[in-house]
Write an enzyme that holds these catalytic residues in place. Structure first.
Site, PDB file in Angstrom:
ATOM      1  N   TYR A  99      16.075   9.879  -7.963  1.00  0.00           N
ATOM      2  CA  TYR A  99      17.387   9.086  -7.451  1.00  0.00           C
ATOM      3  C   TYR A  99      17.949   9.166  -8.751  1.00  0.00           C
ATOM      4  CZ  TYR A  99      15.946   8.638  -2.494  1.00  0.00           C
ATOM      5  OH  TYR A  99      15.655   8.528  -1.051  1.00  0.00           O
ATOM      6  N   GLU A 198     -11.398  10.936   5.537  1.00  0.00           N
ATOM      7  CA  GLU A 198     -10.045  11.422   5.770  1.00  0.00           C
ATOM      8  C   GLU A 198      -8.758  10.363   6.319  1.00  0.00           C
ATOM      9  OE1 GLU A 198      -9.775  14.761   7.384  1.00  0.00           O
ATOM     10  OE2 GLU A 198      -6.910  14.977   7.240  1.00  0.00           O
TER      11      GLU A 198
END
Lengths: 366, 664
Positions: A99, A198
């Site tokens: 940003y 996972e």
């Protein structure tokens, strides 16, 4: 990988990059940076550390092309920005840097991927870590559950002991972005191995079924492709506590890559594979053979899946008998399965049957 | 101005063929086979007539089309023009007798050919609604308009006048046709507004106003005052003559000698050629034409093939012309903001079966034209848009035959209608368009016609490709331009700040990255003048001296001001500047002003350079060989180092090699 270097070293290295660019311009040459290629064609197995690192192929980032010129410009802005942060003893997240680049005129990043990649480029060139540059990732939200006690130094310098079973909620202990020993110390544990999972759904299932207790293991939720700190923590648990690590994933090409980045090193971060990869990690995720043997409910492979599997066939990390057979079998059957597909046989099937059977095939449960 | 004599003259040529009854049973061949089509056909026939008649009389057409819903599927179609009007005694015959028209036997290009059109519409209206047609017309000589309500007696093919009257009309001359027809009103590609849009493209001299049933008004403004050139009647050309036709003509001719029959009834046969034909065919030139035998007629046809005869006269053709095609496309497609109009192409006239024809092609490309759909093909025959039977049409097939892949459009297997952001206009002009049927919906695939169309399409394709190549080169060069103009100075400033040293001079690096002379033009329009500014940046390592040439748009352009002064200005719009030496990393600018062009006539200038190796220049072409420089050759500068001497070794581009990283 050596221990993180200090700010002074980082500044000197960054100054060197700027100096090279400046010298090229002063001499009327086209400025460029030479970097190892971050492609699967350029990762080589390092026998000493048993992980995959970058080879000798290099590429140039040159001001001859617009993309290269913009990346060089961004590099200059990032260098200046890092120098300022070090001067003012501040730090920022990678997202914040993305940003901040809004104010960098033509040096503005097109996406956060670009800024993340550039931070890694700088690590590679300077052989420093991005933490040395005062850049840190967002916390990935990955978590730990099980009977292990960490001592974490909190932001206000307090030491706090956290047992990852008793002192945490249902979501477990959240892995911070810095898991080095100056931040996280291992105090005590009674685990026999670490199971890296996972998906959140499976992580919750194993907790609800009390698998960590029953099997004496530490459960780590990878949250998809694991962040650096998650992989670093697995590596430390494995190296320092001598705990074997197993990864438990879905059965699809992307999950194979999750295991590869835990066990062999990721292509993207091959410059620090030694630091992040756990070469002895075992795969207990769903394989193409499991899909057939356990007669699991499946989905059809998408064209993207097929492309990924074919790419893996030419990925040196998967160049062994086991992976070749499994990848080819998956291509042949055209099917993939989620780890939660095991629920076909009931909620306890994964903990009562599947995991014990799969773990028994490995060297972990003996 | 129209006069009685024109109207009278038209009247003289009228013929009749009694076929009303036949057509009542075969309305499909007239284009009335569906309700939607019937409505469009009704508009189309009336508009065709209006355009033909105004053109013939040298009037700039002003046509108002008004379609109103009367009932669920009944419409009132009214088309009004500012044509010459029709004399009272001919009105009934013209509108209410099928195949009654002045043009049936003529050999010039016109929209209507057989006189089926408007009376077919009236007949269709009468059959489907039972209502008569209302015609109002006024010639310049009449004080008031004549208004008549008509029906057709289908047994006798005669008009049945319901009522006629005189009525005041504020129009000095013109005709208004009003019919009630059963139809269905739709939008989309085959709709009335789309049809009128297509008409407007190829008739830039017409103003067309449309009042649709749903309200609101659409106006296609006139963009040129230039009328299509007047066409004249031309006798048939002997090439492609058929045996039956020859025998028929022999029977009907007023000539007494066969040789004069040949020279009088055919185009391009002189007395000498007539004699030659007779000799070759073994026919006595003094023979009476009526006496010709079948064998002799065959011999004459054979002889015609062997004798050299000039190509047919083309005064009977009215091509739109390259300039007006572009104007028309721009005017009507302007809202799509196409980035490029290929310079349209009008081929030289050619002949099939003794009929002269001419093919014209124009392509609009880019802008908001949808890039992922098949290219839109605008088919025209004698300025009339063809809306139906696209697949069967020679135009579509010619487009499909061309391999568009080499011209920058997508096309699977190099065949079929290509995909891409393009609109292709094809106009076939002929004294006799070979339609596939009486409905005049598609052009037949005559080999000569196909060949001409393919040649024209390919040439326009090449022009498109040239534009695309230029654009691609410019994009690439523009990228480098951005690097050296914007990015590099920032890299220099930033790196200098970090190492705390002065900002280095970038000239040497800039010439290494660019290595070219960059020519860039800007054209603006203000107060009736075009302002052209051409920057010549020398991004090479050494000073450059070169000549800049500009081809100004032809006719009526005036170069009013120029800085620096041109070295030469020629009649044909060729302007040359001998520029002073431009130092390395320096810029020269040429500014000039042009008068006498419409804004849209000039968007970019055609620039050429000489006196410098052409591959060193981007943004201007090498001077073509036919420029015919008639003053001293420019001495070429010192031998140039090859331009792309940036860095010899080809390194892998790091930023192009990150493919795998995305996946993890």
């Amino acid at each position: 990988m050596s221990e993180p270097k200090g700010s002074e070293k980082a500044i000197a290295e960054l100054y060197e990059i700027a100096s090279q660019i400046y010298t090229a311009l002063e001499k009327g040459q086209i400025p460029k940076m030479t970097l190892p290629l971050r492609t699967k064609a350029n990762i080589k197995f390092d026998t000493r550390s048993a992980v995959w690192k970058y080879g000798k192929l290099t590429g140039a980032r040159s001001a001859k092309k617009l993309k290269g010129a913009l990346m060089l410009l961004r590099t200059m802005y990032v260098l200046d920005f890092i120098r300022e942060m070090i001067d003012q003893t501040k730090s920022s997240t990678l997202r914040e840097m993305y940003y901040i680049s809004e104010g960098w005129d033509m040096g503005k990043f097109g996406s956060q991927d670009e800024s993340n990649l550039l931070a890694e480029d700088l690590e590679i060139v300077t052989r420093c870590l991005r933490e040395d540059f005062k850049l840190r990732p967002e916390e990935s939200g990955a978590s730990v559950m099980g009977n292990i006690t960490f001592e974490e130094i909190t932001r206000n310098g307090e030491r706090r002991r956290i047992n990852c079973a008793d002192d945490v909620g249902d979501a477990g202990y959240t892995i911070p972005y810095n898991v080095e020993s100056d931040k996280v110390k291992f105090v005590d544990h009674d685990a026999k191995f670490v199971l890296a999972i996972e998906t959140g759904g499976m992580f919750d299932r194993l907790i609800e079924n009390g698998f960590d207790d029953d099997a004496d293991c530490i459960l780590v939720h990878l949250k998809g492709q694991p962040s650096r700190s998650t992989r670093r923590l697995l590596k430390r648990l494995n190296e320092e506590l001598k705990l074997p690590v197993a990864t438990f994933t879905d059965g699809d090409p992307w999950s194979f890559r999750i295991h590869a980045s835990v066990a062999y090193g990721a292509i993207k971060t091959a410059h620090i594979s030694e630091f992040l990869a756990t070469p002895t990690a075992e795969f207990v995720g769903i394989t193409a053979s499991d899909i057939e043997n356990y007669e699991l409910p499946t989905d059809k492979l998408t064209p993207r899946d097929i492309g990924a599997l074919n790419a893996e066939l030419s990925d040196p990390r998967f160049n062994d008998e086991f992976w070749k057979n499994e990848i080819e079998l998956m291509l042949k059957t055209g099917k993939k399965a989620e780890q939660q597909a095991l629920a076909k046989y009931g909620l306890d099937y994964v903990t009562d049957t599947y995991l014990p059977e799969k773990l028994a095939e490995t060297s972990i449960l003996h | 101005m129209p006069s009685t004599s024109i109207a009278e003259e038209l009247a003289k040529k009228q013929r009749e063929i009694a076929v009303s009854e036949f057509f009542e049973r075969n309305k499909h061949i007239l284009g009335f086979d569906s309700l939607t089509k019937a409505l469009i056909t009704s508009v189309k026939e009336a508009v065709d007539n209006s355009l033909d008649v105004t053109e013939e009389c040298g009037i700039l057409p002003d046509i108002v089309v008004d379609v109103q819903r009367v009932d669920k599927d009944e419409f009132r179609v009214a088309v009004e023009d500012n044509g010459p009007g029709i004399v009272k005694k001919e009105v009934a015959n013209i509108f209410a007798r099928l195949l009654y028209g002045s043009r049936f036997a003529s050999r010039r290009q016109a929209r209507g050919q057989q006189g089926l059109g408007i009376s077919g519409v009236i007949l269709y209206g009468q059959i489907t609604t039972g209502k008569p047609a209302i015609i109002k017309t006024r010639t310049a000589e009449m004080d008031v308009a004549y208004q008549i309500q008509l029906m057709i007696d289908t047994h006798k093919n005669k008009p049945n006048i319901i009522k006629d009257d005189f009525t005041p009309w504020d129009k000095p001359h013109g005709t208004r046709v009003e019919v009630f027809v059963k139809g269905r009103y739709i939008g989309g590609k085959q709709s009335i507004p789309e049809y009128l849009k297509s008409v407007a493209i190829v008739n830039p001299h017409a103003r067309i106003t449309y009042n649709p049933p749903e309200g609101g008004q659409v106006v296609f403004e006139r963009v040129t005052e230039e009328l299509p050139p007047k066409t004249v009647d031309v006798p048939p050309h002997p090439y492609g003559l058929e045996l039956g036709t020859l025998l028929q003509m022999c029977k009907e001719t007023k000539s007494y000698r066969f040789s004069s029959f040949l020279s009088e009834e055919f185009d391009r046969i002189s007395d000498r050629v007539a004699k030659e034909i007779c000799e070759l065919a073994g026919v006595d030139p003094a023979m009476k034409p009526k006496a010709i035998s079948l064998e002799q007629a065959k011999a004459v046809l054979e002889a015609v093939k062997k004798v050299r005869i000039m190509a047919p006269r083309t005064e009977c053709l009215s091509p739109i012309g390259e300039r007006l095609i572009k104007k028309g496309l721009k005017n009507v497609l302007g809202s799509l903001r196409p980035e490029f109009f290929t310079p349209p192409l009008t081929r030289n006239p050619s002949v099939y079966s003794g009929n002269p024809f001419q093919v014209e092609v124009g392509i609009a490309f880019g802008g908001d034209i949808p890039p992922d759909r098949p290219v839109e093909v605008l088919r025209y025959a004698n300025r009339v848009p063809l809306l139906y039977q696209s697949g069967a049409c020679a135009v579509t097939q010619a487009v499909a035959h061309v391999d568009w892949r080499r011209y920058g459009l997508e096309q699977r297997g190099g065949e079929g209608v290509p995909f891409g952001p393009a609109i292709v206009l094809v106009h076939v002009a002929s004294s006799k368009i070979p339609y596939t049927s009486e409905a005049k919906e598609a052009v037949a695939t005559i080999p000569e016609l196909m060949e001409e169309m393919e040649l024209a399409l390919k040439e326009c394709g090449r022009r498109l490709k040239t534009h695309l190549n230029k654009k691609a080169r410019k994009v690439k060069a523009r990228e480098k331009f951005d690097i050296v103009q914007k990015v590099l100075p920032q890299i220099a400033a930033k790196s200098a700040k970090i190492v705390k040293k002065p900002v280095p001079n970038l000239d040497a690096t800039i010439t290494k990255i660019m290595g070219v002379v960059w020519v860039e033009d800007r054209v603006t329009f203000e107060k009736g003048q075009h302002f052209v500014e051409i920057d010549i940046h020398n991004f090479t390592a050494t000073g450059k001296k070169l000549n800049l040439h500009c081809l100004l748009p032809r006719n009526g352009t005036e170069l009013t001001k120029s800085d620096p002064k041109p070295t030469e200005v020629r009649e044909d719009g060729k302007v040359t500047w001998e520029l002073k030496r431009i130092g390395s990393v320096e810029k020269a600018t040429v500014r000039f002003e042009l008068k006498g062009l419409d804004q849209g006539d000039l968007e970019e200038v055609d620039l050429y350079v000489s006196g410098i190796p052409p591959d060193l220049v981007i943004g201007a072409e090498p001077l073509p060989g036919d420029w015919e420089l008639n003053y001293k050759e420019f001495e070429t500068e010192e031998e140039e180092v090859p331009p792309a001497a940036e860095e010899a070794e080809e390194e892998v581009d790091y930023d192009e090699a990150e493919e795998v990283l995305e996946d993890e």
